[in-house]
Design an enzyme around this catalytic site. Structure first.
Site, PDB file in Angstrom:
ATOM      1  N   ALA A 191       0.828  -1.214   0.000  1.00  0.00           N
ATOM      2  CA  ALA A 191       0.000   0.000   0.000  1.00  0.00           C
ATOM      3  C   ALA A 191       0.859   1.260   0.000  1.00  0.00           C
ATOM      4  O   ALA A 191       1.650   1.491   0.910  1.00  0.00           O
ATOM      5  CB  ALA A 191      -0.928  -0.005   1.208  1.00  0.00           C
ATOM      6  N   GLU A 219      -5.660  13.729  -1.703  1.00  0.00           N
ATOM      7  CA  GLU A 219      -5.891  12.759  -2.761  1.00  0.00           C
ATOM      8  C   GLU A 219      -7.256  13.017  -3.390  1.00  0.00           C
ATOM      9  O   GLU A 219      -8.048  13.824  -2.892  1.00  0.00           O
ATOM     10  CB  GLU A 219      -5.781  11.323  -2.213  1.00  0.00           C
ATOM     11  CG  GLU A 219      -4.357  10.963  -1.811  1.00  0.00           C
ATOM     12  CD  GLU A 219      -4.202   9.515  -1.404  1.00  0.00           C
ATOM     13  OE1 GLU A 219      -5.223   8.812  -1.299  1.00  0.00           O
ATOM     14  OE2 GLU A 219      -3.055   9.079  -1.186  1.00  0.00           O
ATOM     15  N   GLU A 273     -10.410  -5.850   3.397  1.00  0.00           N
ATOM     16  CA  GLU A 273     -10.946  -5.851   2.038  1.00  0.00           C
ATOM     17  C   GLU A 273     -11.886  -7.015   1.771  1.00  0.00           C
ATOM     18  O   GLU A 273     -12.788  -6.911   0.938  1.00  0.00           O
ATOM     19  CB  GLU A 273      -9.806  -5.852   1.023  1.00  0.00           C
ATOM     20  CG  GLU A 273     -10.272  -5.609  -0.409  1.00  0.00           C
ATOM     21  CD  GLU A 273      -9.126  -5.444  -1.395  1.00  0.00           C
ATOM     22  OE1 GLU A 273      -9.403  -5.369  -2.605  1.00  0.00           O
ATOM     23  OE2 GLU A 273      -7.943  -5.391  -0.951  1.00  0.00           O
ATOM     24  N   ARG A 304     -14.727   3.394  -3.842  1.00  0.00           N
ATOM     25  CA  ARG A 304     -13.986   3.733  -2.629  1.00  0.00           C
ATOM     26  C   ARG A 304     -13.312   5.098  -2.729  1.00  0.00           C
ATOM     27  O   ARG A 304     -12.632   5.393  -3.710  1.00  0.00           O
ATOM     28  CB  ARG A 304     -12.922   2.670  -2.355  1.00  0.00           C
ATOM     29  CG  ARG A 304     -12.035   2.971  -1.150  1.00  0.00           C
ATOM     30  CD  ARG A 304     -11.067   1.837  -0.914  1.00  0.00           C
ATOM     31  NE  ARG A 304     -10.099   1.700  -1.972  1.00  0.00           N
ATOM     32  CZ  ARG A 304      -8.820   2.086  -1.888  1.00  0.00           C
ATOM     33  NH1 ARG A 304      -8.380   2.684  -0.792  1.00  0.00           N
ATOM     34  NH2 ARG A 304      -7.991   1.883  -2.892  1.00  0.00           N
ATOM     35  N   SER A 360      -9.468   2.679   2.839  1.00  0.00           N
ATOM     36  CA  SER A 360      -9.439   1.230   3.068  1.00  0.00           C
ATOM     37  C   SER A 360      -8.547   0.841   4.249  1.00  0.00           C
ATOM     38  O   SER A 360      -8.946   0.017   5.082  1.00  0.00           O
ATOM     39  CB  SER A 360      -8.992   0.496   1.808  1.00  0.00           C
ATOM     40  OG  SER A 360      -7.791   1.038   1.309  1.00  0.00           O
TER      41      SER A 360
END
Length: 513
Positions: free
Chosen positions: A50, A118, A361, A372, A377
């Site tokens: 990630a 983001e 997940e 999403r 997450s």
């Protein structure tokens, strides 16, 4: 591993060694717990890979209500508002908890957390560790904490193959390891197995993430929710490597732009442009590629010379194919990245099978809706792990007897990848989905290595066929508009088999493969 596993009987079993599994185990301490990992901890997990951080309302201009509003907007009206609100309310304290385990989050010169931006976030609220190495740094800290916790027994190199179920209640786990087939008896099992990227040809996930947790739950009779919603990240490095290297959304958050081979931007008319929701941007990039163009990320000016400092992992991947992001354009294309759907769970992570929980997940909490929001997450996994642990700890341990079953082969997703990649991509249509169902049904009904991956793929395909609209990451050319009412979906493996068998009686259009 000792061949005498009777001493493990009765203790909670966690299947999966990523962030969700490790955090659940740590929150269960000091209760003895058994953690099963297919590989060495930290190897071949999406958690370690990630790049994005964790989203939490930590800025002075932010609060959980704003975070929730952004999440619901990105989720295209399909989020479970109450569940999402609970998770995002707890997000700031989850960041503090990770810092307490030793995660070295990036900070400003004044010592406060450095917050990034983001796509589809209205505020800077993304927390990173070592730039784009967030997952790696979190895993490093959590693995150290787990290995130093006496109540957690980690068994590596063990692959769960089936859940033992009687009268819709868990009785244990059949697994395979170097000594052969073993049975771990327990009435409390947590699935924390990650996603489905290994079912696709182009993915940013480890190839071993092929939906095995979904297959375990499916064979046990669990109910699933929102399986049709699969997120494709718009910017994966378009090179020869598979799995593909992710070019984090944070790069665009720092000002990088998308252009084509002519050097011109092509996102005019796309609200939010580079920072549009992922489903919107992935379709825009896909359409431009389908028109015969190439697409590049231009980071030469912004972040420019700071690129390698902020994004060392991405910079290294670019150097691997002879590119310098400060000087060269970065070729990109969309790739499968995250599964919004999963095993349906309640607010404590309980599934429809008694004694079975799901976290991360593999679970469908309702937080993500149809698409999403970036960096939600990891936040979900960390927050929900505590709730799952509390629920497991509050469930009395009960004795269970040893059980035996047939040997099941290790799952091989290779035969199903072409069908899912073709039918369940960024743009879908009914005939393509029906053709995939025709192809997947016999594989799912077989007893060979492709059976479990095909069963998972079949459930996703039938769920996508049922949703006769376009919403979020699910876009159908034959149903391009929203339905009047947004409804979450539910499906079981039994129902998917029944519908696929009905479809099998219908002819496939000539030329559709």
């Amino acid at each position: 591993m000792s061949t005498d596993i009777r001493s493990f009987f009765g203790r909670p079993i966690i299947i999966g060694g990523g962030i969700a599994g490790l955090m659940t185990a740590l929150h269960l301490a000091p209760e003895p717990v058994l953690l099963l990992s297919r590989t060495l901890l930290g190897a071949d997990t999406s958690s370690t890979w990630a790049q994005g951080g964790l989203a939490a309302s930590l800025g002075e201009d932010d609060d959980p209500a704003l975070h929730l509003a952004d999440t619901i907007a990105a989720g295209d009206e399909l989020c479970d508002k109450d569940m999402a609100g609970r998770i995002l309310q707890d997000a700031p304290s989850a960041i503090e908890g990770l810092a307490g385990f030793g995660v070295p989050f990036d900070r400003t010169f004044k010592g406060s957390l450095r917050l990034g931006l983001e796509a589809a976030h209205s505020r800077r609220r993304i927390v990173h560790a070592h730039g784009d190495g967030t997952g790696r740094e979190i895993m490093r800290a959590l693995i150290a904490a787990v290995r130093s916790t006496p109540s957690i027994v980690v068994v590596e190199g063990v692959e769960a193959r089936r859940l033992a179920v009687r009268e819709n209640a868990i009785r244990g786990v059949w697994a395979s390891c170097s000594i052969g087939q073993v049975f771990f008896g327990s009435r409390r099992v947590v699935l924390a197995t990650g996603g489905i990227g290994g079912l696709f040809l182009d993915t940013t996930n480890p190839s071993g993430s092929c939906g095995q947790g979904l297959a375990l739950a499916a064979r046990a009779g669990a109910v699933f929710s929102d399986l049709e919603f699969i997120q494709f990240h718009p910017t994966a490095l378009d090179g020869p490597e598979r799995p593909m290297t992710l070019i984090s959304e944070a790069v665009r958050g720092e000002g990088a732009a998308l252009i084509d081979e002519t050097g011109q931007p092509f996102l005019q008319g796309v609200p939010g442009a580079e920072l549009a929701p992922r489903d919107v941007l992935a379709r825009a990039v896909w359409n431009h590629l389908a028109s015969g163009h190439r697409v590049f990320l231009d980071a030469r000016q912004r972040p420019g010379p700071a690129f390698a400092r902020h994004f060392p992992t991405i910079a290294s991947a670019c150097r691997g194919i002879g590119l310098n992001p400060v000087r060269d354009l970065i070729p990109i294309r969309p790739a499968q990245h995250y599964h919004m759907g999963g095993v349906a769970v309640d607010g404590s992570g309980r599934t429809s099978v008694k004694g079975l929980w799901a976290c991360g997940e593999v679970a469908s909490t309702g937080l993500h809706g149809a698409n999403r929001l970036a960096s939600n997450s990891l936040t979900e996994a960390v927050v929900c792990a505590r709730w799952v642990a509390e629920s497991v700890a509050g469930t009395p341990a009960r004795r269970t007897k040893p059980a035996f079953a047939d040997n099941y082969p290790s799952p091989d997703p290779l035969p199903v990848r072409p069908f899912l990649s073709r039918a369940l991509g960024i743009v879908r249509d009914g005939e393509g989905l029906k053709a995939a169902a025709h192809a997947l049904l016999p594989l799912a009904q077989s007893k060979d290595a492709s059976s479990d991956p095909a069963a998972v793929g079949l459930m996703i395909t039938i769920a996508a066929l049922r949703r006769r609209e376009s919403r979020g990451a699910h876009f159908r050319t034959d149903f391009p508009h929203h339905a009047t009412v947004a409804r979450r979906s539910e499906i079981t493996l039994e129902a998917a088999f029944a519908e696929a068998r009905e479809l099998a009686q219908l002819p496939v259009l000539e030329g559709v493969t």
